[in-house]
Each structure stands twice: as C-alpha cells, then as structure tokens.
Design a protein around this motif. Structure first.
Motif, short mmCIF file in Angstrom:
data_model
loop_
_atom_site.label_atom_id
_atom_site.label_comp_id
_atom_site.label_asym_id
_atom_site.label_seq_id
_atom_site.Cartn_x
_atom_site.Cartn_y
_atom_site.Cartn_z
N LYS A 147 2.56 20.38 -3.19
CA LYS A 147 3.33 19.21 -3.64
C LYS A 147 2.47 18.30 -4.53
N GLU A 148 3.11 17.55 -5.38
CA GLU A 148 2.37 16.63 -6.26
C GLU A 148 1.92 15.38 -5.51
N GLU A 149 2.74 15.01 -4.51
CA GLU A 149 2.38 13.84 -3.71
C GLU A 149 1.91 14.32 -2.34
N ILE A 150 0.72 13.88 -1.97
CA ILE A 150 0.16 14.31 -0.69
C ILE A 150 0.39 13.18 0.32
N ASP A 151 1.24 13.44 1.31
CA ASP A 151 1.47 12.41 2.33
C ASP A 151 0.77 12.81 3.64
N LYS A 152 0.92 11.98 4.66
CA LYS A 152 0.17 12.21 5.89
C LYS A 152 0.56 13.51 6.57
N TYR A 153 1.82 13.93 6.40
CA TYR A 153 2.27 15.16 7.06
C TYR A 153 1.67 16.40 6.40
N LEU A 154 1.67 16.38 5.06
CA LEU A 154 1.10 17.52 4.34
C LEU A 154 -0.41 17.61 4.63
N PHE A 155 -1.04 16.46 4.73
CA PHE A 155 -2.48 16.46 5.00
C PHE A 155 -2.76 17.04 6.40
N LEU A 156 -1.88 16.76 7.35
CA LEU A 156 -2.04 17.34 8.69
C LEU A 156 -1.90 18.86 8.64
N ASP A 157 -0.88 19.34 7.90
CA ASP A 157 -0.72 20.80 7.75
C ASP A 157 -1.99 21.42 7.18
N MET A 181 0.83 -1.21 0.00
CA MET A 181 0.00 0.00 0.00
C MET A 181 0.86 1.26 0.00
N LYS A 182 0.42 2.26 -0.77
CA LYS A 182 1.16 3.53 -0.81
C LYS A 182 0.99 4.28 0.52
N ASP A 183 1.86 5.25 0.77
CA ASP A 183 1.66 6.10 1.94
C ASP A 183 1.46 7.56 1.53
N TYR A 184 1.07 7.73 0.27
CA TYR A 184 0.74 9.07 -0.23
C TYR A 184 -0.26 8.92 -1.37
N ILE A 185 -0.93 10.00 -1.73
CA ILE A 185 -1.75 9.98 -2.94
C ILE A 185 -1.28 11.11 -3.86
N TYR A 186 -1.60 10.96 -5.13
CA TYR A 186 -1.25 12.04 -6.07
C TYR A 186 -2.37 13.08 -6.08
N ASP A 187 -1.94 14.33 -6.28
CA ASP A 187 -2.92 15.40 -6.47
C ASP A 187 -3.62 15.20 -7.82
N ASN A 188 -2.79 14.81 -8.82
CA ASN A 188 -3.25 14.64 -10.19
C ASN A 188 -4.46 13.71 -10.31
N ASN A 189 -5.44 14.11 -11.07
CA ASN A 189 -6.54 13.22 -11.45
C ASN A 189 -7.42 12.72 -10.31
N ASN A 190 -7.34 13.33 -9.17
CA ASN A 190 -8.11 12.80 -8.03
C ASN A 190 -9.29 13.67 -7.59
#
Lengths: 331, 214
Positions: free
Chosen positions: B98-108, B1-10
């Motif tokens: 960022k292009e990749e959204i990880d758990k830290y960016l999501f918290l921010d 499982m990934k630990d980030y999602i892409y901004d693109n196409n979502n």
C-alpha cells in the motif's frame, strides 16, 4: 598483537590474493566473486559437484582442500564467520554438471542459514543440492544432543571421502550416503593452551591461564568441558582418547584413521609427541591405525593447542582415503 | 497528527537505522565479546554501510528496506546476514502493498518478519537471541492496537517492549548460536543480537514517529 598484515579489516581479501597467485596450478577464483575458490579440475569429468565453505582463520581449511578428487569449490567467509548465501550459491553454480551438488560443511548456526538460503536460490535454477553437516566434536554437546555438535577437523575426512566417492562416478545419493557414514564414524576432541586474536578486534576474547589447558575447546575458542592443569603429552593423549572412546563408537579390534591437527602455533614436534602416545593407547586397545595424518590441517589463527580426530574405517572408506588428491592441504 | 506515513520518499527512515548501527558498532562488538567472538558490531557496520551507498536519498521506505535486506543476505554472511536480511526483506514485502502505511499494515509487516526469522533460524523466546527483543516488541505493539491507541502511541509501546525484551536477555542462558556453547557462563551479559535488534526497532519507531508528527 604481533601480526604481519596490512589492514586488519582486509586480511581475508589480502590472503586470497596471495593464495591465488601461489597456487594457480591447482585453483582459481570465480570471475565475479573473489570469495569463491574453484578447483582447476572442476569439469575434467562429469560427476557430482563437491562444495564446502566456512569462515577464514582456519587455513589451510577450507580452501586448502580444493583440488582434484577432493573439493570442487569453496566459499570463503570473514574470519570465523560464515560465507554469504551468495558465495555458497556461486559455488553450487560453478560445480554443477547436471548430476547435482553435495554441500559438505560444518554444523554452525551461520553456515546452516546461509547454505539453506543458497539451496533455495539453486532450486530456482533446478540444481539439486544435498548436504552433509559435520558434527564430529564430542565435547560440544552430549551424545543425546548429537545434532548440536560442531564440526571440527573431522570435516577433512568428510571432504576426502566425499571427493573420492564423487570421482568414482557415484550418484548424488551415493555420495551423500557414504559421506554421511564417514562423519558418523568420526569423533574429534580439542585441547587449547592459549587463545587467538581476530586481527580486527586486536585482543583475544577469551583467556587460558598459563599452566592450564582447556579441554574440549572449539575451533573459535568456544569453551570446552573443563579447565585442567597442563600435564604431560601422555596424560593429555590418554584424556583425549578416553573422551572419544566414551562416546561408544569405537571398539577393540577396529581399524581407524587418525588425524592430529595443530591449532596454529603448536610446533609439529609436539604434535608428533602426542601422536606417539595416542598410537600406544590405541595399540593397547587392539585398534589398528590404517593411516595417520599429523600437521596443521585445520587451525584457529594462532591458537596453541591441537585436535585429535579418529575415524572408524571399513573397506569403502579405506578405498576413499586411498585415492590420490591434488590439493594444497592434503597429499 | 497523521495516523499513517507514506511509503514515498521516506528512505531516510532506513538511513537513520543505518546511522545508529554505525554509531553503536563498537558498543555492539564489545557486548558480543563477552559471549561471542566480538565481531557483531564490525559485521553489522560493514553490511549496513554497504547498503547505505546503494540507497538513493529520495527513494521509498520499502525500496530502501529491500536494498538493505538484499545487501545483508548477499554480501555479509555470518549469522547476521541471513537473519537481518530476512527481517528487512519481509518488512519491505509486506509494507509495499500500500502507498499509505498505517498501524495495522505495520503490525502485519512485523509479524511476517518475525515468522521469517522463526522459519530460518528456529530460535524461540528465551533462547537469548534477537527474538527476545522482537517478540515482546510486537506483543506490546499489538496490545496497544487492541487498546485503540494511535499509531504514534503504539510505536511508543513497541519501543518499551523492545527495551525490556533486550534487558531480559541479561539473565538468560544462551540456547542457540555460538553463545550457547557457553551454557551457564553466558548469564549476566546482554545478547548482542538482542541489543542490535533493539537499536533497529527503537530507531525505526522514533523516525516513523517523527514522520507522523510532521
């Protein structure tokens, strides 16, 4: 629900179409935003712009006070719901002539937020906007939390004074100062006998038992300070004046203006009966009524009940009240 | 499982949120009717459906958040327009860095959205508003990060925090907004804004989890 409407979700849109057609001699709507009503006399002379806005369902408030020497533009919201930040912003843009804009509105959470966002948008255009927030309803919070009180029919005095002051050529700061004095000098109290229904909901969301009345009811049916047995106009007048008087603003010997507004379905006859009782009580207190206004000035759909508003006057406020206006709601 | 999602196409994550608000609009109005004027669901539905028409299917997650936020502020009004408009705009602004959204960016992003609401509306925890859902949701999410859980697990914790936060409004006395006029009489009912906030956070977390699991 007995209503003369088409689509319950489009009552505001449909009303505005009819309003504009019937009063095109006084107002017009913004070219790009039908939720913005503008006075035809908006730029007759260079002055501070006066705007307001609020939810629908209070007609003739708010749009009825748009016209010469009163409000220059009005933002129109959904029923009982604040207009958008964009509509307030479009009002600001429509009335600004370089002297700034006074936004005179009532103290409700939604209006506070949307006005705040509109002012931020106007800052980018370098338009100076200042506000007066009406809080005349004595029943909505105790005196030590006066900033939490709602604005009700006292807003009409606020618009009248602000519009007049601006037309006398006052600066933005002067308009704000006098208008703030007007609202500081004003107290209102409402009484409700039956509820109202938002057309899209189809049923009232509060009840008033037959034979009772809700003292201190708000303009959207916000509960009052007490539920009492329905009594005579004399008793009701006495209770209403007492609550206003207990707020320790008015004193024997004052000169005041009085406004009684029906909330929608109260016959004018009853409003005059109540006024007669209010006038008698004020006379006993040696308070002189300079001017009285009776009628459906600020309603809540088809609610049965009325509001009593009293403003303490000085020479400046009297001069403002005396200025003739050309609006749908105020003569 | 990934630990980030892409901004693109979502953008579909935002469309999921819109769909759930639409499906729950009658329920939200009903809750609002107990302490407010019963129009919360109708207003939310109007604004969210308006935004749906403007969001291209294959656009970015943050672009869709921005369109939703702007539509609510510009076209909805009431209290919910500026509140949720600010919420989604702040999320978008933080996440698009960022292009990749990880758990830290999501918290921010969650923290910035929360701060935006505090600045605008001045509601505090315990006032019986959507802050009572949002704040414990963020707290649970942050705790999960501190415990080195995965993005997927952190979102699970966020959902739990949001749910118990929403439920806590039932016993609260409203201190702000229209329900505050009811005082003690506002007790015993869920707050409508706290409930819609739960639906939004719960749906967003579910959809991001789906994307993480792909």
């Amino acid at each position: 629900m007995q209503r003369i409407i088409n689509n319950p979700n489009l009552v505001v849109e449909d009303m505005l179409k009819g309003y504009e057609k019937s009063h095109s001699d006084i107002i017009h709507s913004d070219e790009n935003n039908p939720r913005v009503i503008i006075s035809n006399s908006v730029k007759e002379k260079k002055k501070v712009g006066i705007i307001t806005g609020g939810g629908s369902g209070h007609e003739p408030a708010f749009l009825g006070y748009c016209g010469r020497n009163m409000v220059d533009a009005v933002a129109v919201g959904e029923i009982f719901s604040s207009p958008t930040a964009k509509s307030f912003y479009d009002c600001i843009r429509a009335v600004d002539q370089g002297m700034g804009v006074a936004c005179l509105y009532g103290n409700y959470a939604g209006d506070n937020m949307n006005v705040k966002m509109a002012i931020e948008l106007a800052e980018d255009d370098e338009i100076e906007v200042k506000t007066v927030v009406a809080n005349d309803d004595v029943a909505s919070a105790p005196k030590n939390e006066i900033d939490k009180r709602r604005g009700v029919a006292g807003e009409i005095f606020m618009w009248k004074v602000g519009g007049a002051k601006s037309n006398m050529g006052a600066t933005l700061d002067e308009v704000i100062k006098t208008t703030q004095k007007a609202i500081n000098n004003t107290r209102s109290i409402g009484v409700g006998l039956s509820p109202c229904t938002i057309p899209a909901n189809g049923k009232p969301n509060f009840m008033i038992e037959p034979g009772t009345m809700e003292f201190g009811i708000g303009h959207h049916g916000e509960p009052g300070i007490s539920v009492k047995k329905l009594s005579t106009a004399k008793d009701i007048a006495s209770n209403m004046v007492e609550i206003i008087y207990n707020d320790s603003l008015f004193e024997n010997g004052d000169e005041v203006s009085v406004l009684i507004s029906g909330l929608g379905s109260t016959p004018l006859m009853e409003q005059y009966i109540l006024f007669d009782e209010v006038a008698k009580i004020l006379e006993e207190k040696n308070i002189t009524i300079y001017k009285a206004y009776i009628g459906n000035y600020f309603t809540s759909l088809e609610m049965n009940g009325l509001t009593l508003t009293i403003m303490k006057l000085d020479e400046e406020l009297k001069e403002c009240l005396d200025m003739p206006v050309d609006t749908v709601g105020f003569k | 499982m990934k630990d980030y999602i892409y901004d693109n196409n979502n953008s579909w994550i935002v469309l999921d949120i819109i769909e759930q608000i639409h499906l729950n609009s009658s329920y939200l109005s009903e809750i609002d009717g107990a302490t407010g004027d019963g129009d919360h669901g109708v207003n939310m539905d109007k604004g969210f459906m308006l935004a749906k028409e403007k969001i291209p299917l294959d656009s970015n997650f943050t672009e869709a958040l921005k369109i939703l936020g702007r539509t609510l502020v510009m076209d909805i009004g009431g209290s919910m327009g500026p509140i949720y408009g600010t919420f989604f705009s702040k999320l978008s602004r933080t996440l698009k860095s960022k292009e990749e959204i990880d758990k830290y960016l999501f918290l921010d992003a969650l923290k910035n959205a929360n701060q935006g609401l505090l600045d605008l509306a001045g509601a505090k925890v315990g006032d019986k508003t959507l802050i009572d859902t949002l704040y414990p949701a963020i707290l649970s999410y942050e705790n999960a990060i501190n415990n080195n859980l995965t993005f997927y697990q952190c979102l699970y914790e966020m959902k739990q925090g949001a749910k118990s936060g929403m439920e806590s409004t039932k016993d609260m006395v409203a201190k702000i907004g229209r329900a505050s006029r009811l005082g003690e009489r506002s007790k015993g009912y869920l707050d409508a804004g706290a409930t819609s906030c739960f639906i939004i956070l719960d749906t967003m977390a579910n959809s991001i989890q789906k994307e993480l699991a792909k």
